[in-house]
Design a protein around this motif. Structure first.
Motif, PDB file in Angstrom:
ATOM      1  N   GLY A 290      -1.287 -12.483 -10.060  1.00 43.72           N
ATOM      2  CA  GLY A 290      -1.805 -11.173 -10.430  1.00 43.72           C
ATOM      3  C   GLY A 290      -2.889 -10.697  -9.477  1.00 43.72           C
ATOM      4  N   MET A 291      -4.026 -10.267 -10.031  1.00 45.19           N
ATOM      5  CA  MET A 291      -5.102  -9.719  -9.222  1.00 45.19           C
ATOM      6  C   MET A 291      -5.697 -10.744  -8.258  1.00 45.19           C
ATOM      7  SD  MET A 291      -8.136  -9.456 -12.091  1.00 45.19           S
ATOM      8  CE  MET A 291      -9.433  -9.012 -10.916  1.00 45.19           C
TER       9      MET A 291
ATOM     10  N   TYR B 278      -4.983  -0.208 -11.589  1.00 41.94           N
ATOM     11  CA  TYR B 278      -5.892   0.026 -10.469  1.00 41.94           C
ATOM     12  C   TYR B 278      -7.237  -0.667 -10.639  1.00 41.94           C
ATOM     13  CZ  TYR B 278      -8.567   2.270  -6.818  1.00 41.94           C
ATOM     14  OH  TYR B 278      -9.354   2.484  -5.720  1.00 41.94           O
ATOM     15  N   TRP B 279      -7.738  -0.758 -11.880  1.00 38.80           N
ATOM     16  CA  TRP B 279      -9.050  -1.389 -12.061  1.00 38.80           C
ATOM     17  C   TRP B 279      -9.011  -2.861 -11.675  1.00 38.80           C
ATOM     18  CZ3 TRP B 279     -10.108  -5.526 -15.179  1.00 38.80           C
ATOM     19  CH2 TRP B 279      -9.159  -5.858 -16.170  1.00 38.80           C
ATOM     20  N   LYS B 280      -7.890  -3.522 -11.946  1.00 44.10           N
ATOM     21  CA  LYS B 280      -7.754  -4.926 -11.550  1.00 44.10           C
ATOM     22  C   LYS B 280      -7.659  -5.038 -10.032  1.00 44.10           C
ATOM     23  CE  LYS B 280      -5.683  -6.957 -15.679  1.00 44.10           C
ATOM     24  NZ  LYS B 280      -4.592  -7.813 -16.183  1.00 44.10           N
ATOM     25  N   PHE B 281      -6.844  -4.153  -9.449  1.00 38.52           N
ATOM     26  CA  PHE B 281      -6.714  -4.166  -7.992  1.00 38.52           C
ATOM     27  C   PHE B 281      -8.053  -3.897  -7.325  1.00 38.52           C
ATOM     28  CE2 PHE B 281      -6.406  -1.577  -4.171  1.00 38.52           C
ATOM     29  CZ  PHE B 281      -5.761  -2.461  -3.315  1.00 38.52           C
ATOM     30  N   LEU B 282      -8.782  -2.896  -7.824  1.00 35.36           N
ATOM     31  CA  LEU B 282     -10.048  -2.520  -7.207  1.00 35.36           C
ATOM     32  C   LEU B 282     -11.068  -3.652  -7.304  1.00 35.36           C
ATOM     33  CD1 LEU B 282     -11.703  -0.318  -5.834  1.00 35.36           C
ATOM     34  CD2 LEU B 282     -12.417   0.462  -8.098  1.00 35.36           C
ATOM     35  N   THR B 283     -11.118  -4.332  -8.451  1.00 36.25           N
ATOM     36  CA  THR B 283     -12.050  -5.458  -8.612  1.00 36.25           C
ATOM     37  C   THR B 283     -11.769  -6.544  -7.586  1.00 36.25           C
ATOM     38  OG1 THR B 283     -12.276  -5.021 -10.987  1.00 36.25           O
ATOM     39  CG2 THR B 283     -12.914  -7.214 -10.198  1.00 36.25           C
ATOM     40  N   ALA B 284     -10.507  -6.959  -7.499  1.00 35.39           N
ATOM     41  CA  ALA B 284     -10.141  -8.007  -6.546  1.00 35.39           C
ATOM     42  C   ALA B 284     -10.310  -7.539  -5.113  1.00 35.39           C
ATOM     43  CB  ALA B 284      -8.695  -8.447  -6.790  1.00 35.39           C
ATOM     44  N   ASN B 285     -10.008  -6.277  -4.855  1.00 30.55           N
ATOM     45  CA  ASN B 285     -10.118  -5.711  -3.518  1.00 30.55           C
ATOM     46  C   ASN B 285     -11.571  -5.710  -3.035  1.00 30.55           C
ATOM     47  OD1 ASN B 285      -9.706  -4.232  -1.140  1.00 30.55           O
ATOM     48  ND2 ASN B 285      -9.744  -2.285  -2.206  1.00 30.55           N
TER      49      ASN B 285
ATOM     50  N   GLY C  56      -2.386  -4.534  -0.421  1.00 33.47           N
ATOM     51  CA  GLY C  56      -2.536  -3.174  -0.913  1.00 33.47           C
ATOM     52  C   GLY C  56      -1.218  -2.504  -1.258  1.00 33.47           C
ATOM     53  N   PRO C  57      -0.298  -2.378  -0.289  1.00 38.82           N
ATOM     54  CA  PRO C  57       0.971  -1.709  -0.582  1.00 38.82           C
ATOM     55  C   PRO C  57       1.770  -2.385  -1.692  1.00 38.82           C
ATOM     56  CG  PRO C  57       0.644  -1.893   1.793  1.00 38.82           C
ATOM     57  CD  PRO C  57      -0.433  -2.704   1.142  1.00 38.82           C
ATOM     58  N   LEU C  58       1.813  -3.726  -1.691  1.00 39.51           N
ATOM     59  CA  LEU C  58       2.626  -4.416  -2.691  1.00 39.51           C
ATOM     60  C   LEU C  58       2.029  -4.277  -4.087  1.00 39.51           C
ATOM     61  CD1 LEU C  58       5.152  -6.027  -3.082  1.00 39.51           C
ATOM     62  CD2 LEU C  58       3.872  -8.128  -2.640  1.00 39.51           C
ATOM     63  N   ALA C  59       0.700  -4.305  -4.186  1.00 44.14           N
ATOM     64  CA  ALA C  59       0.063  -4.094  -5.489  1.00 44.14           C
ATOM     65  C   ALA C  59       0.412  -2.713  -6.034  1.00 44.14           C
ATOM     66  CB  ALA C  59      -1.453  -4.249  -5.370  1.00 44.14           C
ATOM     67  N   GLY C  60       0.484  -1.725  -5.150  1.00 40.59           N
ATOM     68  CA  GLY C  60       0.871  -0.384  -5.577  1.00 40.59           C
ATOM     69  C   GLY C  60       2.327  -0.310  -5.984  1.00 40.59           C
TER      70      GLY C  60
END
Length: 218
Positions: A110-111, A138-145, A128-132
């Motif tokens: 996951g994240m 998005y909040w999980k992606f942004l935290t990990a990012n 980035g692209p694959l998460a999208g």
């Protein structure tokens, strides 16, 4: 011309901009040598007072976070046809096998695949692209990012900068022996970290595949 030799010919502002842009484009999904540029710039900062390592690390971090976020937005809008198009343009990096490996990592971790993927060249391009594409919230992606970008970009800048400082100090005292030893220590540390990250990615890739969910982390 060697990357570091070329960087010595441009002003500090250009170095900051170059680092941010190259890392941003790599994080967005374009195969570029972001790590090489960052390491060379950090070493240059340790030898020349014109380049501030704090500003350098901040630019690298900003590029990583912004690039990944743009990649996420593009992936979410483009979906799987985007991955097929990238496979045609960059078959070495976006082959079906590489995409399948990255997707299994996302399904398993996951994240955290976004966070730890920052330290693996292949996943750094995919994250980035694959998460999208997989519609990770998005909040999980942004935290990990954000956390991954700060640790990778800021941490790499700090480690390489201080390795360069130590190398220069040892060079003055022990001639080339100190330089060689300091560089070997720095490279060994980076290789150990990369080996552990790749081992984690390989473990995820060899795990039993699970049916692909409609979205990740919902």
């Amino acid at each position: 011309m060697h990357v570091q030799e070329w960087l010595e010919t441009v002003p500090a502002v250009a170095v900051y901009a170059l680092v941010g842009i190259v890392i941003g484009l790599e994080s967005l999904g374009i195969p570029l040598p972001g790590e090489i540029i960052l390491v060379s710039s950090a070493l240059l900062a340790s030898q020349h007072g014109d380049i501030d390592p704090v500003i350098l690390g901040a630019c690298a971090t900003a590029g990583a976070i912004i690039g990944d976020s743009i990649g996420y937005a593009i992936g979410r809008k483009g979906g799987r046809p985007l991955l097929a198009w990238l496979g045609g343009k960059f078959p070495r990096h976006f082959s079906e096998a590489h995409i399948a490996t990255a997707e299994r990592s996302f399904q398993k971790w996951g994240m955290w695949a976004v966070f730890f993927g920052r330290f693996v060249a292949l996943l750094r391009i995919f994250a980035g692209p694959l998460a999208g594409v997989l519609h990770m919230p998005y909040w999980k992606f942004l935290t990990a990012n954000v956390l991954g970008g700060i640790l990778w970009a800021g941490g790499t800048t700090a480690v390489i900068y201080y390795v360069g400082i130590v190398a220069e100090s040892w060079l003055k005292r022990f001639s080339w022996l100190g330089l060689v030893l300091a560089v070997l220590i720095g490279l060994t540390s980076m290789l150990v970290l990369k080996r552990k990250a790749k081992k984690t990615a390989a473990t995820a890739a060899t795990a039993e595949p699970t049916p692909a969910p409609a979205s990740v982390g919902d």
